[in-house]
Write a protein that holds these residues in place. Structure first.
Motif, mmCIF file in Angstrom:
data_model
loop_
_atom_site.group_PDB
_atom_site.id
_atom_site.type_symbol
_atom_site.label_atom_id
_atom_site.label_comp_id
_atom_site.label_asym_id
_atom_site.label_seq_id
_atom_site.Cartn_x
_atom_site.Cartn_y
_atom_site.Cartn_z
ATOM 1 N N TYR A 201 -6.441 -5.903 4.099
ATOM 2 C CA TYR A 201 -5.367 -6.748 3.696
ATOM 3 C C TYR A 201 -4.660 -7.189 5.300
ATOM 4 C CZ TYR A 201 -5.949 -6.076 -1.047
ATOM 5 O OH TYR A 201 -6.564 -5.942 -2.391
ATOM 6 N N VAL B 233 0.997 -1.061 -0.033
ATOM 7 C CA VAL B 233 -0.028 0.198 0.029
ATOM 8 C C VAL B 233 0.939 1.385 0.123
ATOM 9 C CG1 VAL B 233 -1.862 1.285 1.319
ATOM 10 C CG2 VAL B 233 -1.963 -1.173 1.187
ATOM 11 N N LEU C 207 -3.906 -3.340 -8.208
ATOM 12 C CA LEU C 207 -3.782 -1.924 -7.798
ATOM 13 C C LEU C 207 -3.083 -1.241 -9.327
ATOM 14 C CD1 LEU C 207 -2.551 -2.124 -4.523
ATOM 15 C CD2 LEU C 207 -4.625 -1.511 -5.214
ATOM 16 N N GLN D 259 -9.073 6.029 2.290
ATOM 17 C CA GLN D 259 -8.918 5.022 1.452
ATOM 18 C C GLN D 259 -7.835 4.226 1.881
ATOM 19 O OE1 GLN D 259 -9.151 7.378 -2.088
ATOM 20 N NE2 GLN D 259 -10.426 5.837 -2.837
ATOM 21 N N LEU E 191 -7.472 -0.057 2.959
ATOM 22 C CA LEU E 191 -6.985 -0.766 2.040
ATOM 23 C C LEU E 191 -6.025 -1.704 3.094
ATOM 24 C CD1 LEU E 191 -5.444 0.651 -1.268
ATOM 25 C CD2 LEU E 191 -6.981 -1.289 -0.746
ATOM 26 N N ARG E 192 -5.489 -0.914 4.222
ATOM 27 C CA ARG E 192 -4.567 -1.492 5.034
ATOM 28 C C ARG E 192 -5.521 -2.649 6.047
ATOM 29 N NH1 ARG E 192 0.193 -0.133 6.570
ATOM 30 N NH2 ARG E 192 0.963 1.645 5.420
#
Ligand SMILES: Nc1ncnc2c1ncn2[C@@H]1O[C@H](COP(=O)(O)OP(=O)(O)O)[C@@H](O)[C@H]1O
Ligand code: SF4
Ligand SMILES: [Mg+2]
Lengths: 329, 374, 341
Positions: free
Chosen positions: A61, A35, A87, A53, A57-58
């Motif tokens: 995952y 990321v 991505l 955002q 994402l963090r």
């Protein structure tokens, strides 16, 4: 036989589990989490992402959690059929891979069939006519075939076709079919284009398999059962086709175990040079742009193809050789 | 009842059977000598090794020196005859095509660039020990335009010199990687074959697992994860390790197979009975007996490594410029455009092919000599 | 040629052309086989017994080659048919193939290795029939099953479907015998048929062979390295050493009146009930010289107790008769020597 197949099938999940871990380690291998590198990449290209955002994402995952939690999150999403998002392409991975996977498998199988159809007669002729002109000719062919990196063959053929006939032999489809949906005409178009990558990819394998077959056949040709068959009054050609070939073909079939994965992954290089719409070039691109989830998924896909290939070769071998069937069941 | 020798062959004549008493390595050498093609390949390999050791001596130009005005010069032939033995090349002159604006190189038929053997050129280091400027082939007049035996690349670098320097890197990577994988292979294969039982089982399963992994994606993924900031040397070592990591399995199988055969042989049984320690048996008695097989297997593994390095570098995931290897050089020929423009960029591939063929024939010859009945 | 004789070998020579040199595997062998007679060939392993019979069958493979001599064979059994020389036939030609397996059948040394591991027993038996008889698979199968019954294989129908490695050593050899007999041959060649099987089974197989031979009045060549076995089965014995015949004659003469030092040595090394444990077994002194390096002169001289210096190591003795049935190649009996080449 059934027991044998079931046993092999039971091994499948175990193998895939091991391989998924390997793939995951590969995903994790680059320094820094993806990321961060993604955000950096976005920044470099002038756009950006807001903090919310990034956090989302963090979280998705599990990047702040220990590795095994991350693995678990990743694998459970895959098992649910959610391969995630690339991505780099900003597209679902399944969408990116789908069509390409099909073409990879088609190309692989075409190569395999080509290899066997060419390697078998070459191997038989060079073994039964040892030290003949044929044998020497194919020996030279084999050495050159093994020594030429596949991309060199591709380059040379490409250059040859271009400089002599002015044609460009890249891709698997003519432009008008590239994005069309599947139809009979598209399949025909594929057949017209696939032979070149097939030959290029198969050359190395053909050379190797023909040599293996020749060596095995030569071994078998001196076995006592050959003598016995001769003593029975069997004609020589029948003899070669009935006995040694059946036995010499075993190592060939078991070589499928390593040859299929090799074709699939070997097609990666040829596909890159010839610009083929298979998963190979996609892996390369994802690795270079560090789009690690896409890369990991593709590596896992390669593993899957390899495992299936090995499974098929095991089953084929057991079917061909009663000894293996008995031993393992 | 045939081979028990209770009384010596009292009546045997002096010219006793040379074949049955010759030591193993001598037998191997005799058989190898008969394999003409393998002998020739062996000589070629020795030649390649010499080039790899002293690439500077055979080079005509600094391989990294680029000349912006000299890109994509086609190969120039060396001439040996000019109304008598001579050594020169016809000069090559560039003209810009006024319409396409492309440089076009035309060989002059009159202007000669004289050359000489053992002349002076740029400075190079001999095995990292001292410097010299003696070259096999050099310009007579240092002010003449350089001669490019294999042409130049995009940046006007001399391809001949680059291929020679690439030999050093590609060959040494191959050797080192095989060395590493041989050690892993001998240790694990030896353990597996010698002890047998569950240890053997475990190692065999591990090998099978590794062998069923498609190597190229793994290599790619591993090399891609190397930090880009690494130096040429770091990259070199890492790529070598990556190559070795996947390829030891074949060697291990070979060694194990040999061990299984040897374990039953008389002298090993005898050594065991006489109370030799197991390690001693393995390394004093078994490894030397296998050495010819191992040498053959190793010789056959080197070309595989060389090709794999070429793959990785070609795809941009192996060695990276400014390192010079055959794969790195071939990266210049990656697409149709560059190949169509300058086909000679594919010539480093010829170096790969020659080397791999020579090593393979040599390895086959050694293997046949070591084990004629296989 | 005596009308009873169906096979007559004269001065047979077979060589192997190897890188290391030329091996004279069979070097001037002569003997006859008559109808209903069992000829035993005996000699240490490597002396050329198998190569001799391969030469007869025309199945010597490169680098070997039959380079000299005649193999007279009487095809039809009526005793008047002129014998043909098998060496004049093409080894791979139709006539020779018609003789092989059909008229002259082989029982090989190692049944395990002589059977293909990936084809069923039935498959291989049926094939042997159908190569020479124009019959359907079913008919062929019936013939095979009948033969298997004759050689004492129980449940022959079932056994047709199994693979060689599923059978015991004795059964495998019975299968080979059945296979040799399926076409009703005139001459049976058994190459060490009992070497690869254990002692009790050995006796059974020997008995079976003797019974079949008597019943069908077969001519048979029986090869072994074991004189003890020869005594049980053969009518006539040929003693070979390093590709040459040392002595030949009726079994009683060979056993009770051996004339050649090598025969005597062989006889002395037969284990008897009285010779006790294996360790005390007398063996022939010295080892067999390498075939590429065969000494000049009598092949046996480096190990021979009766060695005559200056003669045995310079000239090669040739077989000469010591009685009307027995012949010996040794200077102790005759000065007949081979002309030097
Ligand atoms: N395939 C072969 N290649 C080379 N030499 C052979 C081959 N077969 C037999 N010979 C030679 O012929 C000799 C006799 O062999 P053989 O007839 O098999 O002995 P045996 O008496 O044990 O049956 C051997 O010592 C060997 O030198
Ligand atoms: S010829 Fe001489 S060496 Fe040969 S067996 Fe007779 S006595 Fe012995
Ligand atoms: Mg034999």
């Amino acid at each position: 036989m059934l027991v044998f197949i079931l046993k092999r099938l039971m091994l499948l999940p175990v193998l895939m589990f091991v391989f998924s871990i390997v793939s995951f380690i590969l995903i994790q291998a680059p320094p820094g989490d993806f990321v961060t590198s993604y955000v950096a990449e976005l920044a470099a290209s002038g756009s950006s992402m807001d903090q919310v955002q990034i956090e989302a994402l963090r979280n998705l995952y599990g990047l702040d959690q220990p590795a095994y939690v991350q693995y678990f999150k990743w694998i459970s999403r895959i098992l649910q059929g959610d391969l995630g998002l690339s991505l780099d392409f900003q597209k679902p991975i399944s969408e990116l891979i789908g069509q390409r996977l099909l073409l990879t498998v088609i190309l692989g199988l075409a190569t395999l069939i080509f290899t066997f159809m060419v390697a078998l007669p070459i191997g038989i002729i060079s073994a039964t006519r040892q030290y003949s002109f044929f044998d020497y000719f194919f020996t030279v062919f084999n050495y050159v075939g093994v020594a030429t990196p596949t991309f060199m063959t591709a380059l040379i053929l490409m250059w040859f076709a271009f400089s002599n006939f002015g044609i460009t032999i890249t891709g698997l489809f003519s432009p008008e079919f590239a994005d069309a949906s599947w139809s009979f005409a598209k399949a025909v178009d594929l057949a017209k284009h696939i032979w070149l990558p097939m030959v290029i990819l198969g050359l190395d394998g053909t050379a190797r398999l023909a040599r293996i077959l020749r060596a095995n056949l030569l071994d078998e040709l001196n076995k006592p059962y050959m003598e016995m068959a001769r003593a029975k009054g069997m004609p020589e050609w029948k003899l070669v086709l009935k006995y040694p070939l059946r036995l010499a073909i075993n190592p060939l079939v078991s070589s499928l175990g390593w040859y299929l994965p090799l074709i699939f992954s070997g097609s990666l290089i040829v596909a890159t040079v010839l610009n083929l719409p298979t998963i190979g070039p996609l892996l390369l691109r994802s690795l270079i742009s560090q789009d690690m989830f896409l890369a990991g998924t593709i590596v896992l896909t390669y593993f899957g193809l390899a495992v299936i290939g090995t499974l098929l070769s095991d089953i084929l071998l057991a079917w061909l050789d009663p000894r293996i069937r008995m031993e393992e069941a | 009842m045939s081979s028990e020798t209770l009384s010596p062959d009292q009546n045997l004549p002096e010219e006793a059977d040379a074949i049955s008493v010759a030591p193993n390595w001598k037998l191997v050498w005799w058989r190898f000598k008969k394999h003409k093609l393998a002998m020739i390949s062996g000589i070629i390999v020795i030649f390649i090794v010499i080039i790899a050791a002293f690439p500077g001596f055979f080079s005509t130009q600094d391989p990294s020196e680029s000349r912006t005005r000299g890109s994509f010069i086609p190969p120039q032939a060396i001439q040996f005859w000019d109304n008598g033995p001579a050594l020169f090349a016809y000069a090559i002159e560039g003209k810009r095509n006024p319409r396409t604006l492309k440089m076009e190189w035309i060989t002059s038929e009159t202007k000669k660039v004289p050359l000489r053997l053992f002349g002076r050129g740029y400075e190079w280091e001999v095995l990292g020990l001292f410097k010299t400027d003696i070259h096999l082939l050099a310009l007579v007049n240092p002010d003449d335009p350089p001669v490019h035996i294999l042409g130049t690349d995009r940046l006007g670098r001399d391809q001949w010199s680059r291929v020679l320097h690439g030999t050093q890197v590609s060959l040494s990577i191959g050797l080192l990687a095989v060395f590493l994988s041989t050690i892993i292979g001998i240790v694990l294969g030896g353990i597996s074959g010698y002890f047998g039982g569950w240890i053997d089982m475990f190692i065999q399963r591990l090998i099978e697992l590794l062998q069923s992994i498609p190597p190229i994606p793994i290599w790619l993924a591993l090399s891609a994860s190397l930090p880009r900031t690494w130096s040429v040397t770091q990259g070199y070592i890492a790529i070598t390790a990556i190559l070795a990591l996947i390829t030891w399995t074949g060697l291990a199988r070979e060694v194990r197979g040999r061990f299984l055969v040897l374990r039953e042989e008389d002298f090993v049984v005898a050594a065991k009975l006489s109370g030799c320690s197991q390690l001693r048996i393995v390394f004093r008695h078994m490894v030397p007996t296998m050495s010819s097989h191992i040498i053959a297997a190793v010789t056959l593994a080197i070309p595989v490594m060389i090709i794999n390095e070429t793959f990785l570098s070609f795809l941009g995931l192996g060695l990276r410029p400014p390192a010079i290897s055959w794969g790195v050089l071939l990266q210049e020929a990656q697409n149709l455009q560059s190949v169509a423009l300058a086909p000679w960029l594919m010539l480093p591939g010829v170096a790969v092919i020659i080397t791999v063929i020579a090593l393979n024939i040599l390895g086959d010859g050694l293997r046949d000599a070591a084990d004629p009945y296989h | 040629m005596n009308p009873d004789i169906i096979l007559s070998i004269r001065n047979l020579k077979t060589r192997f052309f190897l890188d290391e040199g030329t091996a004279k595997a069979v070097d001037g062998v002569s003997f006859d086989v008559s109808r209903g007679q069992v000829v035993g060939i005996v000699g240490e392993s490597g002396c050329g017994k198998s190569v001799t019979i391969k030469s007869i069958l025309g199945i010597v493979q490169k680098p070997g080659e039959v380079v000299g001599g005649e193999i007279f064979y009487r095809r039809r059994d009526d005793g008047v048919q002129e014998p043909i020389n098998l060496r004049d036939l093409d080894d791979r030609g139709e006539e020779m193939r018609d003789i092989r397996g059909n008229e002259i059948a082989l029982i090989p040394q190692e049944p395990m290795a002589a059977l293909s591991p990936v084809h069923t027993i039935g498959n291989q038996l049926i094939e042997a029939v159908r190569l020479h008889r124009d019959v359907s698979r079913e008919e062929a199968a019936n013939i095979c099953i009948a033969r298997m019954g004759e050689v004492g294989i129980s449940n022959p129908e079932e056994r047709m479907g199994v693979y060689s490695w599923e059978l015991s050593g004795g059964l495998r050899q019975r299968v080979m015998i059945a296979m040799a007999l399926v076409c009703g041959p005139k001459l049976l060649i058994a190459d060490e048929p009992t070497t690869a099987i254990d002692v009790t089974t050995q006796a059974q197989v020997l008995n079976l062979l003797r019974r079949l031979q008597k019943e069908q009045n077969l001519a048979m060549i029986f090869i072994t390295h074991d004189l003890g076995v020869i005594a049980q089965i053969a009518d006539y014995v040929v003693v070979m050493y390093l590709g040459r015949v040392m002595e030949q004659g009726p079994v009683d003469d060979i056993f009770h009146n051996p004339q050649h030092p090598y025969t005597s040595a062989l006889l002395a090394s037969i284990p008897t009930i009285h010779s006790g444990t294996r360790e005390e077994l007398p063996t022939i002194g010295g080892s067999i010289p390498h075939p590429f390096n065969r000494p000049k002169g009598c092949p046996f001289y480096p190990r021979c107790p009766g060695f005559i210096p200056g003669k045995c190591d310079r000239f090669t003795p040739v077989p000469s008769p010591v009685s009307d049935k027995q012949s010996v190649a040794c200077f102790l009996h005759s000065d007949a020597a081979e002309e030097t080449e």
